[in-house]
Scaffold this active site. Structure first.
Site, PDB file in Angstrom:
ATOM      1  N   PRO A  29       0.887  -1.157  -0.131  1.00  0.00           N
ATOM      2  CA  PRO A  29      -0.125  -0.104   0.184  1.00  0.00           C
ATOM      3  C   PRO A  29       0.862   1.324  -0.060  1.00  0.00           C
ATOM      4  O   PRO A  29       2.056   1.308   0.949  1.00  0.00           O
ATOM      5  CB  PRO A  29      -0.761  -0.323   1.184  1.00  0.00           C
ATOM      6  CG  PRO A  29      -0.037  -1.067   2.247  1.00  0.00           C
ATOM      7  CD  PRO A  29       0.692  -1.776   1.437  1.00  0.00           C
ATOM      8  N   GLN A  44      -6.885  -0.975   2.908  1.00  0.00           N
ATOM      9  CA  GLN A  44      -6.128  -0.850   4.248  1.00  0.00           C
ATOM     10  C   GLN A  44      -6.764   0.488   4.611  1.00  0.00           C
ATOM     11  O   GLN A  44      -6.917   1.481   4.026  1.00  0.00           O
ATOM     12  CB  GLN A  44      -4.806  -0.320   3.765  1.00  0.00           C
ATOM     13  CG  GLN A  44      -3.971  -0.546   5.001  1.00  0.00           C
ATOM     14  CD  GLN A  44      -2.442  -0.037   4.989  1.00  0.00           C
ATOM     15  OE1 GLN A  44      -2.161   1.150   4.584  1.00  0.00           O
ATOM     16  NE2 GLN A  44      -1.689  -0.720   5.500  1.00  0.00           N
ATOM     17  N   ASN A  52       8.824  -7.178   4.210  1.00  0.00           N
ATOM     18  CA  ASN A  52       8.586  -5.932   3.310  1.00  0.00           C
ATOM     19  C   ASN A  52       9.657  -5.274   3.923  1.00  0.00           C
ATOM     20  O   ASN A  52      10.093  -5.059   5.124  1.00  0.00           O
ATOM     21  CB  ASN A  52       7.257  -5.274   3.360  1.00  0.00           C
ATOM     22  CG  ASN A  52       7.195  -3.835   3.141  1.00  0.00           C
ATOM     23  OD1 ASN A  52       7.221  -2.961   3.885  1.00  0.00           O
ATOM     24  ND2 ASN A  52       7.415  -3.550   1.913  1.00  0.00           N
ATOM     25  N   GLY A  53      10.342  -4.481   2.619  1.00  0.00           N
ATOM     26  CA  GLY A  53      11.505  -3.445   3.062  1.00  0.00           C
ATOM     27  C   GLY A  53      12.865  -3.900   2.200  1.00  0.00           C
ATOM     28  O   GLY A  53      13.248  -4.771   2.439  1.00  0.00           O
ATOM     29  N   CYS A  87       2.322   3.176   9.847  1.00  0.00           N
ATOM     30  CA  CYS A  87       2.695   4.733   9.161  1.00  0.00           C
ATOM     31  C   CYS A  87       3.339   5.388  10.011  1.00  0.00           C
ATOM     32  O   CYS A  87       2.686   5.674  11.531  1.00  0.00           O
ATOM     33  CB  CYS A  87       1.319   5.293   8.769  1.00  0.00           C
ATOM     34  SG  CYS A  87       1.649   7.023   8.052  1.00  0.00           S
TER      35      CYS A  87
HETATM   36  C1  LIG Z   1       5.056   7.080  -1.032  1.00  0.00           C
HETATM   37  C2  LIG Z   1       4.796   6.128  -0.037  1.00  0.00           C
HETATM   38  C3  LIG Z   1       3.581   6.087   0.547  1.00  0.00           C
HETATM   39  C4  LIG Z   1       3.290   4.794   1.557  1.00  0.00           C
HETATM   40  N1  LIG Z   1       1.991   4.774   1.988  1.00  0.00           N
HETATM   41  C5  LIG Z   1       1.759   3.511   2.479  1.00  0.00           C
HETATM   42  C6  LIG Z   1       0.341   3.445   3.046  1.00  0.00           C
HETATM   43  O1  LIG Z   1      -0.700   4.126   2.727  1.00  0.00           O
HETATM   44  N2  LIG Z   1       0.330   2.223   3.878  1.00  0.00           N
HETATM   45  C7  LIG Z   1       1.195   1.288   4.496  1.00  0.00           C
HETATM   46  O2  LIG Z   1       0.993   0.560   5.111  1.00  0.00           O
HETATM   47  N3  LIG Z   1       2.372   1.717   3.984  1.00  0.00           N
HETATM   48  C8  LIG Z   1       2.588   2.795   3.381  1.00  0.00           C
HETATM   49  N4  LIG Z   1       3.917   3.128   2.775  1.00  0.00           N
HETATM   50  C9  LIG Z   1       5.144   2.005   3.025  1.00  0.00           C
HETATM   51  C10 LIG Z   1       5.374   0.981   2.209  1.00  0.00           C
HETATM   52  O3  LIG Z   1       4.053   0.224   2.167  1.00  0.00           O
HETATM   53  C11 LIG Z   1       6.376   0.138   2.459  1.00  0.00           C
HETATM   54  O4  LIG Z   1       6.025  -0.348   3.788  1.00  0.00           O
HETATM   55  C12 LIG Z   1       7.663   0.778   2.593  1.00  0.00           C
HETATM   56  O5  LIG Z   1       7.825   1.910   1.715  1.00  0.00           O
HETATM   57  C13 LIG Z   1       8.885  -0.064   2.645  1.00  0.00           C
HETATM   58  O6  LIG Z   1       8.914  -1.086   1.635  1.00  0.00           O
HETATM   59  P1  LIG Z   1       9.901  -0.812   0.259  1.00  0.00           P
HETATM   60  O7  LIG Z   1      11.080  -0.617   0.699  1.00  0.00           O
HETATM   61  O8  LIG Z   1       9.309  -1.806  -0.738  1.00  0.00           O
HETATM   62  O9  LIG Z   1       9.516   0.726  -0.418  1.00  0.00           O
HETATM   63  C14 LIG Z   1       4.225   4.118   1.929  1.00  0.00           C
HETATM   64  C15 LIG Z   1       5.647   4.390   1.488  1.00  0.00           C
HETATM   65  C16 LIG Z   1       5.783   5.239   0.416  1.00  0.00           C
HETATM   66  C17 LIG Z   1       7.150   5.546  -0.045  1.00  0.00           C
END
Ligand SMILES: Cc1cc2nc3c(=O)[nH]c(=O)nc-3n(C[C@H](O)[C@H](O)[C@H](O)COP(=O)(O)O)c2cc1C
Length: 347
Positions: free
Chosen positions: A16, A70, A200-201, A100
Site C-alpha cells: 500500500p 487498508q 517488506n522493506g 505509518c
Molecule cells: C510514497 C509512500 C506511501 C506509502 N503509503 C503507505 C500506506 O498508505 N500504507 C502503508 O501501510 N504503508 C505505506 N507506505 C510504506 C510501504 O508500504 C512500505 O512498507 C515501505 O515503503 C517499505 O517497503 P519498500 O522498501 O518496498 O518501499 C508508503 C511508502 C511510500 C514510499
C-alpha cells in the site's frame, strides 16, 4: 500463502502506498504480474464522515483481485465503522495499518503510534475482526525505536485477536526510511508466527525478492518503492522464483510503453486534468538513466493534454532508437541500484 480463500504460492505483492497505489497503478501492476495489490491507506475517520475523496478510494475493479483495502485509525469505534463501510465494497480482505510513521497519522495515535500501545492495537484488531465477515490482516513495523522493538509481542497479540496475516516492514518508526530494512527481524517474526508473514522493506529487484524469501522464510513478499516506475519487478520476481533464471530487463520501448499505459489508466480514472497532473511525478522513474532525459521530462511535466504527452513520449522513443544505434543506452541494472529519486512524498 493462504488468506481466506486466497491461496498463492510465494506471492509477490504490491505494498500500500499513499498517492501511488491508486486504481491506475494497481491495475498497471496487475498487468505486470503483481499477485495481490493493496489500496492506499484510507482514514477510518474520513470514511465514517463520508468524506468523498476517501470513500472513492474504496472503489476497485474485478481485474485487481485479489485486492486488500487498508484502513487506519486511532479508535475502536471508528475502525469498526470504517471496516463495515469498506466491506460493502467487497475487497478480498481488509488490512489495518499499524505502521505509518508520519505526524499526520502516528501523531494522532494511529498507524505506528499503536506500537507503543499494544493493548489498544490488539483491541482495535479484535474489534475489526469481529465486525466483518472477510479476513482481516495487519501491516506494521518492528517497533517504535531500536530501544523498544516489540514485534514478537505484537505478533502474538494480533494472532490472538484473529488477524490472518501480518506484513512486516523491517524498520522501526524512528528509522522512517533510513538505512537498510532489517530482514533479520522479519526472519525472527516468521520463526515465531502461527499466521502467514509478508516480508517488506528494500526489495528493489527480482533478486532481492528471492533473497528476501531465502533469508526470512516468509510466506509472501511485498514491494513498495521498488515498483514505482518499475512495474516489471513483479513478473521478473515471479519468473526468477519459479524458474531460477532472470528475465531479460525491459528496454526503453517497454519502459515508455508502461509509462503510456499508466498515463492512460490514470486519465481513465481521474479525468484528463488530474490524470495528467498526477502522472507528472512518475516520468522521472520510468525514464531514469535514459540519454538526454531531463529535456523530455521538462516537456512532459508542462504538458496538460494527455494525447500530447503520449506524442512527446513516442517522439522520445524514436530518439532513443537513435541512441541505441550509437550504443548510448545504458544497461537497466546500472540505474536500478540508484534509488535516490524514489518517491517518499509525505509518508
Ligand atoms: C510514497 C509512500 C506511501 C506509502 N503509503 C503507505 C500506506 O498508505 N500504507 C502503508 O501501510 N504503508 C505505506 N507506505 C510504506 C510501504 O508500504 C512500505 O512498507 C515501505 O515503503 C517499505 O517497503 P519498500 O522498501 O518496498 O518501499 C508508503 C511508502 C511510500 C514510499
Amino acid at each position: 500463502m493462504k488468506i481466506g480463500t486466497i491461496d498463492i504460492d510465494r506471492p509477490v505483492i504490491l505494498a500500500p502506498m499513499e498517492d501511488v497505489t491508486d486504481r491506475a497503478f494497481r491495475q498497471l501492476c496487475k498487468r505486470y504480474g503483481a499477485d495481490i495489490v493493496y489500496t492506499e491507506f484510507i482514514s477510518a475517520e474520513a470514511l465514517r464522515r463520508g468524506i468523498e475523496k476517501s470513500v472513492r478510494k474504496l472503489t476497485a475493479d474485478p481485474v485487481e483481485r485479489p485486492i486488500a483495502v487498508q484502513i487506519f485509525g486511532n479508535s475502536v469505534e471508528s475502525m469498526i465503522e470504517a471496516a463495515q463501510i469498506a466491506e460493502e465494497y467487497s475487497p478480498d480482505y481488509l488490512d489495518i495499518n499499524f505502521g505509518c510513521p508520519t505526524k499526520k497519522v502516528a501523531g494522532k495515535g494511529a498507524g505506528a503510534a499503536l506500537l507503543r500501545e499494544p493493548e489498544k492495537m490488539a483491541a482495535i484488531a479484535a474489534a475489526v475482526v469481529g465486525a466483518v465477515n472477510i479476513p482481516v490482516t495487519a501491516k506494521t513495523r518492528i517497533g517504535w525505536d531500536r530501544e523498544s522493538i516489540n514485534i514478537i509481542d505484537v505478533l502474538h497479540r494480533l494472532e490472538d485477536a484473529g488477524i490472518q496475516a501480518l506484513a512486516v516492514h523491517g524498520r522501526t518508526r524512528s528509522e522512517m526510511y533510513k538505512g537498510r530494512a532489517d530482514w533479520e527481524w522479519i526472519r525472527e517474526v516468521k520463526a515465531h508466527a502461527r499466521i502467514p508473514i509478508i516480508a517488506n522493506g528494500d526489495i528493489w529487484s527480482a533478486e532481492d525478492a528471492v533473497a528476501m524469501y531465502a533469508h526470512t522464510g516468509a510466506d509472501g513478499v511485498m514491494i513498495g518503492r521498488g515498483s514505482i516506475g518499475n512495474p516489471f519487478i513483479f513478473a521478473q520476481a515471479r519468473h526468477l522464483l519459479k524458474t531460477g533464471t532472470p528475465m531479460p530487463p525491459p528496454g526503453f520501448r517497454e519502459r515508455i510503453e508502461a509509462a503510456i499505459e499508466h498515463l492512460k489508466l490514470s486519465v481513465c480514472f481521474k479525468g484528463e486534468k488530474y490524470g495528467t497532473l498526477e502522472m507528472r511525478r512518475h516520468y522521472a522513474t520510468y525514464l531514469k538513466g535514459l540519454p538526454m532525459v531531463s529535456r523530455v521530462r521538462n516537456k512532459l511535466v508542462r504538458e496538460e493534454q494527455w494525447e500530447l504527452v503520449i506524442e512527446i513520449l513516442r517522439a522520445y522513443e524514436v530518439e532513443c532508437e537513435g541512441y541505441q544505434r550509437e550504443g548510448k543506452i545504458p544497461d537497466y541494472a546500472e540505474y536500478l541500484n540508484d534509488h535516490s529519486d524514489k518517491l517518499v512524498l509525505n509518508y
